[in-house]
Write a protein that holds these residues in place. Structure first.
Motif, PDB file in Angstrom:
ATOM      1  N   GLY A  76     -32.195  -6.394 -51.283  1.00 27.71           N
ATOM      2  CA  GLY A  76     -31.944  -7.648 -50.579  1.00 27.71           C
ATOM      3  C   GLY A  76     -30.481  -8.027 -50.597  1.00 27.71           C
ATOM      4  O   GLY A  76     -29.755  -7.721 -51.544  1.00 27.71           O
ATOM      5  N   THR A  77     -30.074  -8.679 -49.546  1.00 31.39           N
ATOM      6  CA  THR A  77     -28.678  -9.084 -49.396  1.00 31.39           C
ATOM      7  C   THR A  77     -28.574 -10.587 -49.583  1.00 31.39           C
ATOM      8  O   THR A  77     -29.425 -11.339 -49.090  1.00 31.39           O
ATOM      9  CB  THR A  77     -28.164  -8.709 -47.984  1.00 31.39           C
ATOM     10  N   ASN A  78     -27.553 -11.046 -50.288  1.00 24.41           N
ATOM     11  CA  ASN A  78     -27.330 -12.480 -50.476  1.00 24.41           C
ATOM     12  C   ASN A  78     -26.442 -12.988 -49.336  1.00 24.41           C
ATOM     13  O   ASN A  78     -25.217 -13.033 -49.458  1.00 24.41           O
ATOM     14  CB  ASN A  78     -26.695 -12.721 -51.849  1.00 24.41           C
ATOM     15  N   GLU A  79     -27.115 -13.344 -48.230  1.00 21.97           N
ATOM     16  CA  GLU A  79     -26.378 -13.777 -47.035  1.00 21.97           C
ATOM     17  C   GLU A  79     -25.568 -15.049 -47.283  1.00 21.97           C
ATOM     18  O   GLU A  79     -24.467 -15.207 -46.761  1.00 21.97           O
ATOM     19  CB  GLU A  79     -27.326 -13.988 -45.853  1.00 21.97           C
ATOM     20  N   LYS A  80     -26.114 -15.936 -48.113  1.00 19.67           N
ATOM     21  CA  LYS A  80     -25.405 -17.202 -48.386  1.00 19.67           C
ATOM     22  C   LYS A  80     -24.067 -16.944 -49.069  1.00 19.67           C
ATOM     23  O   LYS A  80     -23.065 -17.614 -48.783  1.00 19.67           O
ATOM     24  CB  LYS A  80     -26.287 -18.121 -49.243  1.00 19.67           C
ATOM     25  N   ALA A  81     -24.046 -15.968 -49.961  1.00 16.88           N
ATOM     26  CA  ALA A  81     -22.794 -15.630 -50.661  1.00 16.88           C
ATOM     27  C   ALA A  81     -21.769 -15.051 -49.685  1.00 16.88           C
ATOM     28  O   ALA A  81     -20.567 -15.328 -49.798  1.00 16.88           O
ATOM     29  CB  ALA A  81     -23.083 -14.636 -51.785  1.00 16.88           C
ATOM     30  N   ILE A  82     -22.252 -14.266 -48.715  1.00 19.24           N
ATOM     31  CA  ILE A  82     -21.358 -13.686 -47.704  1.00 19.24           C
ATOM     32  C   ILE A  82     -20.743 -14.796 -46.849  1.00 19.24           C
ATOM     33  O   ILE A  82     -19.536 -14.802 -46.588  1.00 19.24           O
ATOM     34  CB  ILE A  82     -22.127 -12.667 -46.831  1.00 19.24           C
ATOM     35  N   ILE A  83     -21.578 -15.749 -46.445  1.00 22.16           N
ATOM     36  CA  ILE A  83     -21.098 -16.875 -45.629  1.00 22.16           C
ATOM     37  C   ILE A  83     -20.095 -17.719 -46.420  1.00 22.16           C
ATOM     38  O   ILE A  83     -19.061 -18.135 -45.894  1.00 22.16           O
ATOM     39  CB  ILE A  83     -22.281 -17.752 -45.158  1.00 22.16           C
ATOM     40  N   LYS A  84     -20.412 -17.937 -47.714  1.00 19.83           N
ATOM     41  CA  LYS A  84     -19.546 -18.774 -48.561  1.00 19.83           C
ATOM     42  C   LYS A  84     -18.125 -18.204 -48.638  1.00 19.83           C
ATOM     43  O   LYS A  84     -17.143 -18.955 -48.636  1.00 19.83           O
ATOM     44  CB  LYS A  84     -20.156 -18.869 -49.968  1.00 19.83           C
ATOM     45  N   VAL A  85     -18.027 -16.881 -48.691  1.00 21.69           N
ATOM     46  CA  VAL A  85     -16.706 -16.252 -48.753  1.00 21.69           C
ATOM     47  C   VAL A  85     -16.091 -16.140 -47.360  1.00 21.69           C
ATOM     48  O   VAL A  85     -15.065 -16.746 -47.062  1.00 21.69           O
ATOM     49  CB  VAL A  85     -16.781 -14.849 -49.413  1.00 21.69           C
ATOM     50  N   SER A 113     -30.916 -20.547 -35.754  1.00 26.81           N
ATOM     51  CA  SER A 113     -31.665 -20.700 -37.002  1.00 26.81           C
ATOM     52  C   SER A 113     -31.166 -19.735 -38.068  1.00 26.81           C
ATOM     53  O   SER A 113     -30.398 -18.804 -37.786  1.00 26.81           O
ATOM     54  CB  SER A 113     -33.163 -20.449 -36.753  1.00 26.81           C
ATOM     55  N   GLY A 114     -31.598 -19.982 -39.305  1.00 26.55           N
ATOM     56  CA  GLY A 114     -31.344 -19.073 -40.413  1.00 26.55           C
ATOM     57  C   GLY A 114     -29.874 -18.872 -40.738  1.00 26.55           C
ATOM     58  O   GLY A 114     -29.045 -19.778 -40.612  1.00 26.55           O
ATOM     59  N   ASP A 115     -29.552 -17.657 -41.159  1.00 27.13           N
ATOM     60  CA  ASP A 115     -28.183 -17.333 -41.575  1.00 27.13           C
ATOM     61  C   ASP A 115     -27.203 -17.401 -40.412  1.00 27.13           C
ATOM     62  O   ASP A 115     -26.035 -17.754 -40.597  1.00 27.13           O
ATOM     63  CB  ASP A 115     -28.144 -15.934 -42.196  1.00 27.13           C
ATOM     64  N   TYR A 116     -27.680 -17.058 -39.222  1.00 24.60           N
ATOM     65  CA  TYR A 116     -26.834 -17.133 -38.021  1.00 24.60           C
ATOM     66  C   TYR A 116     -26.388 -18.574 -37.787  1.00 24.60           C
ATOM     67  O   TYR A 116     -25.202 -18.855 -37.582  1.00 24.60           O
ATOM     68  CB  TYR A 116     -27.625 -16.602 -36.823  1.00 24.60           C
ATOM     69  N   GLU A 117     -27.339 -19.503 -37.878  1.00 21.46           N
ATOM     70  CA  GLU A 117     -27.023 -20.930 -37.729  1.00 21.46           C
ATOM     71  C   GLU A 117     -26.030 -21.375 -38.804  1.00 21.46           C
ATOM     72  O   GLU A 117     -25.020 -22.025 -38.507  1.00 21.46           O
ATOM     73  CB  GLU A 117     -28.309 -21.759 -37.848  1.00 21.46           C
ATOM     74  N   ALA A 118     -26.311 -21.010 -40.057  1.00 22.16           N
ATOM     75  CA  ALA A 118     -25.454 -21.424 -41.175  1.00 22.16           C
ATOM     76  C   ALA A 118     -24.025 -20.899 -41.001  1.00 22.16           C
ATOM     77  O   ALA A 118     -23.050 -21.611 -41.273  1.00 22.16           O
ATOM     78  CB  ALA A 118     -26.046 -20.921 -42.492  1.00 22.16           C
ATOM     79  N   PHE A 119     -23.893 -19.667 -40.523  1.00 18.70           N
ATOM     80  CA  PHE A 119     -22.565 -19.068 -40.350  1.00 18.70           C
ATOM     81  C   PHE A 119     -21.791 -19.764 -39.231  1.00 18.70           C
ATOM     82  O   PHE A 119     -20.616 -20.114 -39.403  1.00 18.70           O
ATOM     83  CB  PHE A 119     -22.712 -17.569 -40.067  1.00 18.70           C
ATOM     84  N   LEU A 120     -22.457 -19.986 -38.089  1.00 20.36           N
ATOM     85  CA  LEU A 120     -21.778 -20.663 -36.970  1.00 20.36           C
ATOM     86  C   LEU A 120     -21.350 -22.068 -37.370  1.00 20.36           C
ATOM     87  O   LEU A 120     -20.233 -22.508 -37.065  1.00 20.36           O
ATOM     88  CB  LEU A 120     -22.685 -20.727 -35.741  1.00 20.36           C
ATOM     89  N   LEU A 121     -22.232 -22.793 -38.077  1.00 18.17           N
ATOM     90  CA  LEU A 121     -21.890 -24.157 -38.487  1.00 18.17           C
ATOM     91  C   LEU A 121     -20.721 -24.160 -39.481  1.00 18.17           C
ATOM     92  O   LEU A 121     -19.884 -25.068 -39.454  1.00 18.17           O
ATOM     93  CB  LEU A 121     -23.119 -24.847 -39.101  1.00 18.17           C
ATOM     94  N   THR A 122     -20.655 -23.138 -40.336  1.00 22.16           N
ATOM     95  CA  THR A 122     -19.526 -23.023 -41.263  1.00 22.16           C
ATOM     96  C   THR A 122     -18.217 -22.849 -40.488  1.00 22.16           C
ATOM     97  O   THR A 122     -17.210 -23.494 -40.778  1.00 22.16           O
ATOM     98  CB  THR A 122     -19.736 -21.836 -42.219  1.00 22.16           C
ATOM     99  N   LEU A 123     -18.242 -21.966 -39.471  1.00 20.50           N
ATOM    100  CA  LEU A 123     -17.034 -21.766 -38.664  1.00 20.50           C
ATOM    101  C   LEU A 123     -16.674 -23.013 -37.861  1.00 20.50           C
ATOM    102  O   LEU A 123     -15.499 -23.242 -37.547  1.00 20.50           O
ATOM    103  CB  LEU A 123     -17.216 -20.571 -37.709  1.00 20.50           C
ATOM    104  N   LEU A 124     -17.684 -23.803 -37.514  1.00 19.96           N
ATOM    105  CA  LEU A 124     -17.446 -25.062 -36.790  1.00 19.96           C
ATOM    106  C   LEU A 124     -16.865 -26.148 -37.704  1.00 19.96           C
ATOM    107  O   LEU A 124     -16.517 -27.225 -37.260  1.00 19.96           O
ATOM    108  CB  LEU A 124     -18.755 -25.565 -36.160  1.00 19.96           C
ATOM    109  N   GLY A 125     -16.797 -25.822 -39.012  1.00 18.83           N
ATOM    110  CA  GLY A 125     -16.191 -26.762 -39.968  1.00 18.83           C
ATOM    111  C   GLY A 125     -17.152 -27.707 -40.613  1.00 18.83           C
ATOM    112  O   GLY A 125     -16.741 -28.662 -41.302  1.00 18.83           O
TER     113      GLY A 125
END
Length: 314
Positions: free
Chosen positions: A27-36, A299-311
């Protein structure tokens, strides 16, 4: 202004270790990837890629490609590349479609500064062992080919000086071309592919003052063939990129089934540039925040990543 929230100080080796840990084992920790990665600018991401290779003798981009999937993988892959290399990939993908996506080529050619466009062309040649202009010519014909090759090979003057007399005379040339239904005229292509952006804006403003309406609105009245659509896209990218990108986002979201490719492209390519202003433009035009709409349509990790880039934090 950029929407990306990135720290002034960071440790490439610590980030590389965090990413290696996120990809290790089952399993991959997607949240950790997004955080960095969701909080690092282009220069920082480059250092992380180098640190990862030095520490683990492995290409981080390839590792992430193998660990992730779907829209999230595509977004992370686009994001982690150097900006010029990313645009080279976007251009190549757009050209290889069964029906080439001219909009992407026009965006890259018209929104970038002359130096940035030159870097994209170098990156394209390095990655594909062919020139960008060569591949555009191979996948297009006729007037579209003339326009796109001209835009992609342009090295415009970047100063803000304008020649009012020239703006007046070229506004007349453009008006006559539209009136005579000769928008594919070589003079129209010459003007759009050689003049500085400041000079073109002066010409478009003169056109509006003379005709009482914008050139893009007048082009809408034409029978919308591929060339006219490409011409409108080029004019909008050259004249007001932020308004252009707002409309790309609006169209990507309002269609039946979100156009994830367009949504990802705009957020990933503009997060370090002017996404904050594009978000403001979106709010003004649609009376709803882009963050809210992205959260609703993804939704999911895709949503979380885009929202992170949106600030968006948290």
């Amino acid at each position: 202004m950029a929407s990306l929230v990135a720290p002034d100080h960071f440790s490439p080796s610590e980030d590389a270790a965090a990413l290696q840990k996120a990809c290790k084992g089952w399993g991959t920790n997607e949240k950790a990837i997004i955080k960095v990665l969701g909080h690092r600018n282009a220069a920082q991401r480059k250092q992380i890629r180098q640190a990862y290779e030095d520490l683990y003798q492995e290409d981080l981009v390839k590792r992430l490609e193998s660990e992730l999937s779907g829209d999230f993988e595509k977004a992370v892959y686009r994001w982690i590349l150097d900006p010029a290399d990313r645009d080279a990939v976007l251009a190549n993908v757009a050209l290889k479609k069964s029906s080439p996506d001219y909009h992407v080529i026009i965006e890259i050619a018209c929104v970038h500064s002359p130096e940035e466009l030159l870097e994209v062309r170098k990156a394209y040649r390095l990655r594909y062992k062919r020139s960008l202009e060569e591949d555009i010519a191979a996948h297009t014909t006729g007037d579209i080919r003339k326009l796109l090759v001209g835009l992609a090979s342009a090295y415009r003057y970047e100063g803000e000086e304008i020649i009012a007399r020239l703006a007046n005379s070229e506004a007349v040339v453009l008006h006559n071309a539209i009136k005579d239904k000769a928008v594919n005229h070589e003079e129209v292509i010459r003007i759009l592919t050689t003049r500085s952006k400041a000079q073109l804006r002066a010409t478009f403003n003169r056109y509006r003052d003379d005709q009482g309406t914008s050139i893009t609105k007048n082009l809408l009245a034409e029978q919308p063939d591929d060339f006219t659509v490409a011409l409108r896209t080029a004019i909008r990218c050259l004249n007001d990129p932020k308004k252009y990108f707002e409309k790309v986002l609006r169209n990507a979201i309002k269609r039946v089934g979100t156009d994830e490719d367009a949504l990802t492209r705009v957020i990933v390519t503009r997060a370090e540039k002017d996404l904050k202003e594009i978000k403001e433009e979106y709010q003004k035009r649609n009376s709803v925040s882009l963050d809210l709409v992205v959260a609703k349509d993804t939704s999911g990790d895709y949503e979380a990543f885009l929202l992170t880039l949106l600030g968006k934090e948290g």
